[in-house]
Write an enzyme that holds these catalytic residues in place. Structure first.
Site, PDB file in Angstrom:
ATOM      1  N   ASN A   9       0.870  -1.168   0.000  1.00 57.22           N
ATOM      2  CA  ASN A   9       0.000   0.000   0.000  1.00 57.22           C
ATOM      3  C   ASN A   9       0.910   1.222   0.000  1.00 57.22           C
ATOM      4  O   ASN A   9       1.452   1.593   1.022  1.00 57.22           O
ATOM      5  CB  ASN A   9      -0.890  -0.028   1.254  1.00 57.22           C
ATOM      6  N   TRP A  10       1.071   1.779  -1.176  1.00 60.67           N
ATOM      7  CA  TRP A  10       2.005   2.911  -1.314  1.00 60.67           C
ATOM      8  C   TRP A  10       1.461   4.188  -0.691  1.00 60.67           C
ATOM      9  O   TRP A  10       2.190   5.154  -0.538  1.00 60.67           O
ATOM     10  CB  TRP A  10       2.313   3.164  -2.796  1.00 60.67           C
ATOM     11  N   LYS A  11       0.173   4.218  -0.405  1.00 60.02           N
ATOM     12  CA  LYS A  11      -0.463   5.427   0.127  1.00 60.02           C
ATOM     13  C   LYS A  11      -0.166   6.621  -0.808  1.00 60.02           C
ATOM     14  O   LYS A  11      -0.066   6.430  -2.012  1.00 60.02           O
ATOM     15  CB  LYS A  11      -0.013   5.679   1.569  1.00 60.02           C
ATOM     16  N   HIS A  96      -9.562   1.518   4.319  1.00 59.00           N
ATOM     17  CA  HIS A  96      -8.324   1.639   5.089  1.00 59.00           C
ATOM     18  C   HIS A  96      -8.568   2.566   6.288  1.00 59.00           C
ATOM     19  O   HIS A  96      -9.334   3.523   6.181  1.00 59.00           O
ATOM     20  CB  HIS A  96      -7.203   2.186   4.203  1.00 59.00           C
ATOM     21  N   GLU A  98      -6.929   4.890   7.479  1.00 61.31           N
ATOM     22  CA  GLU A  98      -6.661   6.312   7.214  1.00 61.31           C
ATOM     23  C   GLU A  98      -7.865   6.960   6.526  1.00 61.31           C
ATOM     24  O   GLU A  98      -8.158   8.132   6.740  1.00 61.31           O
ATOM     25  CB  GLU A  98      -5.380   6.455   6.366  1.00 61.31           C
ATOM     26  N   GLU A 168      -5.894  -4.829  10.256  1.00 66.50           N
ATOM     27  CA  GLU A 168      -4.867  -3.845  10.562  1.00 66.50           C
ATOM     28  C   GLU A 168      -5.198  -3.106  11.860  1.00 66.50           C
ATOM     29  O   GLU A 168      -5.985  -2.148  11.848  1.00 66.50           O
ATOM     30  CB  GLU A 168      -4.769  -2.819   9.422  1.00 66.50           C
ATOM     31  N   GLY A 174       2.098   2.253  10.737  1.00 69.14           N
ATOM     32  CA  GLY A 174       3.073   3.329  10.606  1.00 69.14           C
ATOM     33  C   GLY A 174       3.728   3.731  11.910  1.00 69.14           C
ATOM     34  O   GLY A 174       4.393   4.756  11.994  1.00 69.14           O
ATOM     35  N   SER A 214       2.968  -2.212  10.234  1.00 67.16           N
ATOM     36  CA  SER A 214       4.410  -2.331  10.468  1.00 67.16           C
ATOM     37  C   SER A 214       4.945  -3.728  10.172  1.00 67.16           C
ATOM     38  O   SER A 214       5.848  -4.218  10.849  1.00 67.16           O
ATOM     39  CB  SER A 214       4.761  -1.896  11.897  1.00 67.16           C
ATOM     40  N   GLY A 235       2.687  -1.128   4.283  1.00 68.58           N
ATOM     41  CA  GLY A 235       2.796   0.296   3.970  1.00 68.58           C
ATOM     42  C   GLY A 235       4.247   0.686   3.764  1.00 68.58           C
ATOM     43  O   GLY A 235       4.812   0.501   2.684  1.00 68.58           O
ATOM     44  N   GLY A 236       4.858   1.191   4.803  1.00 67.79           N
ATOM     45  CA  GLY A 236       6.224   1.730   4.736  1.00 67.79           C
ATOM     46  C   GLY A 236       7.209   0.820   4.019  1.00 67.79           C
ATOM     47  O   GLY A 236       7.976   1.280   3.164  1.00 67.79           O
TER      48      GLY A 236
HETATM   49  P1  PGA Z   1       2.560   0.222   7.619  1.00 69.16           P
HETATM   50  O1  PGA Z   1       1.143   0.476   6.921  1.00 69.16           O
HETATM   51  O2  PGA Z   1       3.102  -1.063   7.081  1.00 69.16           O
HETATM   52  O3  PGA Z   1       3.397   1.416   7.240  1.00 69.16           O
HETATM   53  O4  PGA Z   1       2.314   0.142   9.093  1.00 69.16           O
HETATM   54  C1  PGA Z   1       0.263  -0.588   6.708  1.00 69.16           C
HETATM   55  C2  PGA Z   1      -1.013  -0.061   6.113  1.00 69.16           C
HETATM   56  O5  PGA Z   1      -1.436   1.031   6.486  1.00 69.16           O
HETATM   57  O6  PGA Z   1      -1.621  -0.707   5.238  1.00 69.16           O
END
Ligand code: PGA
Length: 250
Positions: A9-11, A96, A98, A168, A174, A214, A235-236
């Site tokens: 997930n590149w966001k 998601h 966010e 999640e 994050g 994470s 994500g990251g």
């Molecule tokens: P993260 O993000 O791996 O940076 O914690 C995961 C996500 O939000 O899908």
């Protein structure tokens, strides 16, 4: 029997040019992946990434980060499922945390988006998860079960089977904090039970449920060794080709 699925997930990261660089670096590193590999890129990168991964034998599939429920119309800033399909998208992240936190996403809109995605032939990756307070108060199981069943409302068993759920925990996204292998496994087991309660055990046994929050090269092995965990939403660590490939090739 459930094929693992690792999705990046590149966001809101990467221009088309940067996306090309990352995907080109990633391609050889995941060429022998044993799991499904997806990159959920910003929509402005679809056109740049799609041709890079269209060759037969390429393991990488294209994903989006949201989808609207209407076919078309006056919804400024939104994209329809048909538009995503036409751009070569196969998977789409829905709900998601966010989006729930910052953009007013509700269980109801998550359900509408999920239905629209499936009707268009997209594979939804539906995100659920409790926040820190909810876990501390002991509401984790209730929250994740409720969010999951609400998202799946109105779907047939077959459609449920084709849906990916991403568990999640919001406090792990994050933050560098990860649920322990056991915590993640247990809560994913709760989600599977909730699905079984409504759609039956056979259907629940077929649904792929990822862990996200994470997840990275250093913890992927332990998480993926858990029987309930069928993959990850990353994500990251998906923004660096080497890191993401190490997660994919856990
Ligand atoms: P993260 O993000 O791996 O940076 O914690 C995961 C996500 O939000 O899908």
């Amino acid at each position: 029997m459930r094929k693992p699925i690792i999705a990046g997930n590149w966001k809101m990261n990467k221009t088309p040019e940067e996306a090309v660089e990352l995907v080109n670096e990633l391609k050889p590193l995941v060429a022998d992946a044993a799991c499904d590999v997806v990159v959920c890129v910003p929509a402005v990168c679809f056109a740049a990434v799609k041709p890079l991964i269209s060759k037969r034998g390429c393991k990488i599939k294209l994903g989006a980060q949201n989808v609207h429920w209407a076919d078309k119309g006056a919804y400024t800033g939104e994209l329809s499922a048909d538009m995503l399909k036409a751009a070569g998208v196969e998977y789409v992240i829905i709900g998601h945390s966010e989006r729930r936190q910052y953009f007013g996403e509700t269980d109801k809109t998550v359900n509408k988006r999920t239905v629209a995605a499936i009707n268009a032939g997209l594979k939804p990756i539906v995100c659920v998860g409790e926040n820190k307070e909810e876990r501390e108060q002991g509401y984790t199981d209730t929250i994740v079960s409720y969010q999951t069943l609400m998202a799946l409302t109105g779907l047939t068993n077959e459609q449920v089977e084709g849906t990916v759920i991403a568990y999640e925990p919001v406090w792990a996204i994050g933050t560098g904090l990860t649920a322990t292998d056991e915590q993640a496994n247990e809560t994913i087991g709760v989600i599977r039970q909730a699905i079984a309660g409504k759609y039956g055990k056979r259907t629940a046994a077929k649904v792929r449920i990822q862990y996200g929050g994470s997840m990275k090269p250093s913890n992927v092995k332990g998480l993926m060794a858990q029987p309930e965990i069928d993959g990850g939403l990353i994500g990251g660590a998906s923004l660096k080709a080497v890191d993401f490939s190490q997660v994919v090739n856990y």
